[in-house]
Motif scaffolding. Structure first.
Motif, PDB file in Angstrom:
ATOM      1  N   ALA A  66       1.689  10.588   2.848  1.00  0.00           N
ATOM      2  CA  ALA A  66       1.822  10.550   4.291  1.00  0.00           C
ATOM      3  C   ALA A  66       1.346  11.613   5.106  1.00  0.00           C
ATOM      4  O   ALA A  66       1.715  11.812   6.252  1.00  0.00           O
ATOM      5  CB  ALA A  66       3.259   9.882   4.792  1.00  0.00           C
ATOM      6  N   TYR A 110       0.779  -1.170  -0.080  1.00  0.00           N
ATOM      7  CA  TYR A 110      -0.027   0.122   0.043  1.00  0.00           C
ATOM      8  C   TYR A 110       0.893   1.344   0.117  1.00  0.00           C
ATOM      9  O   TYR A 110       0.571   2.222  -0.887  1.00  0.00           O
ATOM     10  CB  TYR A 110      -0.872  -0.148   1.393  1.00  0.00           C
ATOM     11  CG  TYR A 110      -1.696   1.116   1.507  1.00  0.00           C
ATOM     12  CD1 TYR A 110      -2.923   1.660   0.655  1.00  0.00           C
ATOM     13  CD2 TYR A 110      -1.215   2.221   2.368  1.00  0.00           C
ATOM     14  CE1 TYR A 110      -3.618   2.591   0.766  1.00  0.00           C
ATOM     15  CE2 TYR A 110      -2.095   3.239   2.341  1.00  0.00           C
ATOM     16  CZ  TYR A 110      -3.230   3.475   1.702  1.00  0.00           C
ATOM     17  OH  TYR A 110      -4.031   4.778   1.738  1.00  0.00           O
ATOM     18  N   GLN A 111       1.846   1.317   0.917  1.00  0.00           N
ATOM     19  CA  GLN A 111       2.731   2.433   1.036  1.00  0.00           C
ATOM     20  C   GLN A 111       4.122   2.253   0.592  1.00  0.00           C
ATOM     21  O   GLN A 111       5.148   2.923   1.029  1.00  0.00           O
ATOM     22  CB  GLN A 111       2.467   3.166   2.492  1.00  0.00           C
ATOM     23  CG  GLN A 111       2.625   4.542   2.415  1.00  0.00           C
ATOM     24  CD  GLN A 111       1.995   5.341   3.383  1.00  0.00           C
ATOM     25  OE1 GLN A 111       0.398   5.145   3.579  1.00  0.00           O
ATOM     26  NE2 GLN A 111       2.503   6.259   4.420  1.00  0.00           N
ATOM     27  N   LYS A 131      -0.292  10.045  13.447  1.00  0.00           N
ATOM     28  CA  LYS A 131      -0.307   8.761  12.630  1.00  0.00           C
ATOM     29  C   LYS A 131      -1.102   7.549  13.624  1.00  0.00           C
ATOM     30  O   LYS A 131      -0.490   6.464  13.755  1.00  0.00           O
ATOM     31  CB  LYS A 131       1.173   8.196  12.431  1.00  0.00           C
ATOM     32  CG  LYS A 131       1.894   9.001  11.364  1.00  0.00           C
ATOM     33  CD  LYS A 131       2.723   8.251  10.503  1.00  0.00           C
ATOM     34  CE  LYS A 131       3.374   8.993   9.558  1.00  0.00           C
ATOM     35  NZ  LYS A 131       2.542   9.190   8.377  1.00  0.00           N
ATOM     36  N   CYS A 175     -11.679   1.788   3.173  1.00  0.00           N
ATOM     37  CA  CYS A 175     -11.323   2.816   4.324  1.00  0.00           C
ATOM     38  C   CYS A 175     -12.171   3.916   4.658  1.00  0.00           C
ATOM     39  O   CYS A 175     -11.514   4.885   4.796  1.00  0.00           O
ATOM     40  CB  CYS A 175      -9.898   3.106   4.169  1.00  0.00           C
ATOM     41  SG  CYS A 175      -9.170   3.147   5.757  1.00  0.00           S
ATOM     42  N   CYS A 201      -9.061  -0.772   7.660  1.00  0.00           N
ATOM     43  CA  CYS A 201      -8.226  -0.295   8.997  1.00  0.00           C
ATOM     44  C   CYS A 201      -9.029  -0.738  10.196  1.00  0.00           C
ATOM     45  O   CYS A 201     -10.223  -0.536  10.275  1.00  0.00           O
ATOM     46  CB  CYS A 201      -7.533   1.100   8.908  1.00  0.00           C
ATOM     47  SG  CYS A 201      -6.546   1.310   7.639  1.00  0.00           S
ATOM     48  N   TRP A 237      -5.352   5.974  14.679  1.00  0.00           N
ATOM     49  CA  TRP A 237      -6.724   6.069  14.470  1.00  0.00           C
ATOM     50  C   TRP A 237      -7.171   6.718  15.683  1.00  0.00           C
ATOM     51  O   TRP A 237      -7.003   6.243  16.549  1.00  0.00           O
ATOM     52  CB  TRP A 237      -7.247   4.578  14.249  1.00  0.00           C
ATOM     53  CG  TRP A 237      -6.935   4.311  12.656  1.00  0.00           C
ATOM     54  CD1 TRP A 237      -6.203   3.581  12.286  1.00  0.00           C
ATOM     55  CD2 TRP A 237      -7.788   4.873  11.589  1.00  0.00           C
ATOM     56  NE1 TRP A 237      -6.078   3.562  10.768  1.00  0.00           N
ATOM     57  CE2 TRP A 237      -7.303   4.224  10.354  1.00  0.00           C
ATOM     58  CE3 TRP A 237      -9.052   5.366  11.435  1.00  0.00           C
ATOM     59  CZ2 TRP A 237      -7.669   4.207   9.226  1.00  0.00           C
ATOM     60  CZ3 TRP A 237      -9.337   5.952  10.098  1.00  0.00           C
ATOM     61  CH2 TRP A 237      -8.726   5.224   8.931  1.00  0.00           C
TER      62      TRP A 237
END
Ligand code: A1LUD
Ligand code: HCS
Ligand code: ZN
Length: 326
Positions: A138, A74-75, A276, A240, A308, A278
């Protein structure tokens, strides 16, 4: 052979009785195992730090009943790896590794599952994750859609092209574009699939923060324009985003596209891109996912999973619910 590959996703959906199950949150599941991903590469840092943990998470999702594994890329990007001092070759080999780890997990799991007659599993497919440009930045822009005035179609295609080539070369079953926040990036993805003559299936998933439009404020009608015209995209939907938006979004997408609809929401809450982390409590627990998944399927979703803060137990419950009541 080529056309068989192109049909793989549709065949999986068919074999699953009309609705296949994709896995749950990958990065957040790494964290459950103690991983620290507060990094510009986010979960992709584990391609360097602990590839075995990545494989373990894939195996957990297979065990839970996932028909599709989404890779750890993903990243994972070449400029992202370069910023850590890695060469282009090293970066490319980490991208390949993301596909290899998922393929190995799938093959190991399947060779033991198929020895067991009457097992509830299907041979899973591996979807190579291609996170949005915003994911690479990011800075939370996969939830704002604001890439600024300097980002045009060419820049987005240049950003995605080499990673896409390397991932396709590594041999996944399909491509998963994730958390796309605006129309321009959707168009870039479609044009790349065409220009690179990609011959495996793909899905393109958007995020949303208001439950009605893409994060950029553009309507999904506009965002789907290029996608609907392309035979290279097999499924389109949402990942997401908070789960309580999904029901009405399936209805919206049904009116806007003939493509298969895919939904894999997070469990609710808001991403704090500075910390960074949730923030805010989850909106759905695992049972809510189980209950709602059958509703999402009945409304027309063809691929369902979690993003997530969903876990293997979410996928287990979702899979039990979808298999029991199909
Ligand atoms: C889907 S978000 C939670 C991924 C992480 C984000 N791109 C960041 O690096 O902050
Ligand atoms: N496939 C990624 C998506 C993040 S939004 C993950 O599950 O970590
Ligand atoms: Zn997510």
């Amino acid at each position: 052979m080529k056309s068989e590959k192109r049909q793989m996703l549709h065949h999986l959906i068919e074999n699953a009785g009309g609705c296949a199950i994709t896995d749950g949150g990958f990065a957040t599941q790494l964290e459950k195992h103690g991983a620290s991903i507060n990094d510009s590469l986010w979960s992709a840092i584990y391609l360097i730090k602990d590839p075995n943990l990545i494989k373990q998470v894939h195996l957990e999702y297979l065990e839970a009943g996932a028909d599709i594994l989404v890779t750890s890329s993903y990243q994972a990007t070449l400029p992202g790896f370069a910023s850590k001092g890695l060469s282009i070759e090293e970066g490319e080999s980490l991208l390949e590794r993301s596909v290899k780890l998922a393929v190995e997990a799938r093959d190991t799991f399947w060779s033991s599952a198929k020895r067991n007659p009457g097992n509830k599993y299907r041979r899973a497919l591996v979807a190579a994750s291609i996170g949005s440009y915003g994911a690479y930045l990011a800075n939370g822009s996969e939830y704002s859609g604001c890439y600024g005035p300097d980002v045009d179609l060419k820049k987005l295609k240049d950003f995605h092209r080499r990673r896409l080539q390397v991932l396709v070369e590594a041999g996944p079953d399909l491509l998963a574009f994730e958390t796309i926040p605006n129309k321009l990036e959707a168009q870039a993805c479609v044009e790349l699939l065409e220009e690179e003559s990609v011959n495996i299936p793909s899905w393109i998933c958007f995020t949303t923060v208001d439950g009605e439009n893409a994060p950029s404020g553009e309507s999904f009608k506009d965002c789907l324009e290029a996608i609907n015209k392309s035979i290279k995209v097999d499924a389109v939907g949402i990942n997401c985003a908070p789960p309580h938006f999904i029901e009405s979004l399936i209805c919206t997408f049904k009116q806007l596209t003939k493509k298969a609809i895919i939904v894999y929401p997070n469990s609710g809450g808001v991403w704090d891109s500075k910390a960074k982390k949730w923030q805010l409590p989850k909106v759905f627990n695992d049972d809510d996912f189980g209950f709602n998944a059958t509703r999402w399927r009945d409304l027309g979703a063809k691929i369902i999973g979690g993003c997530c803060r969903t876990t293997p137990s979410t996928i287990q419950i979702l899979s039990n619910a979808l298999r029991e009541k199909s």
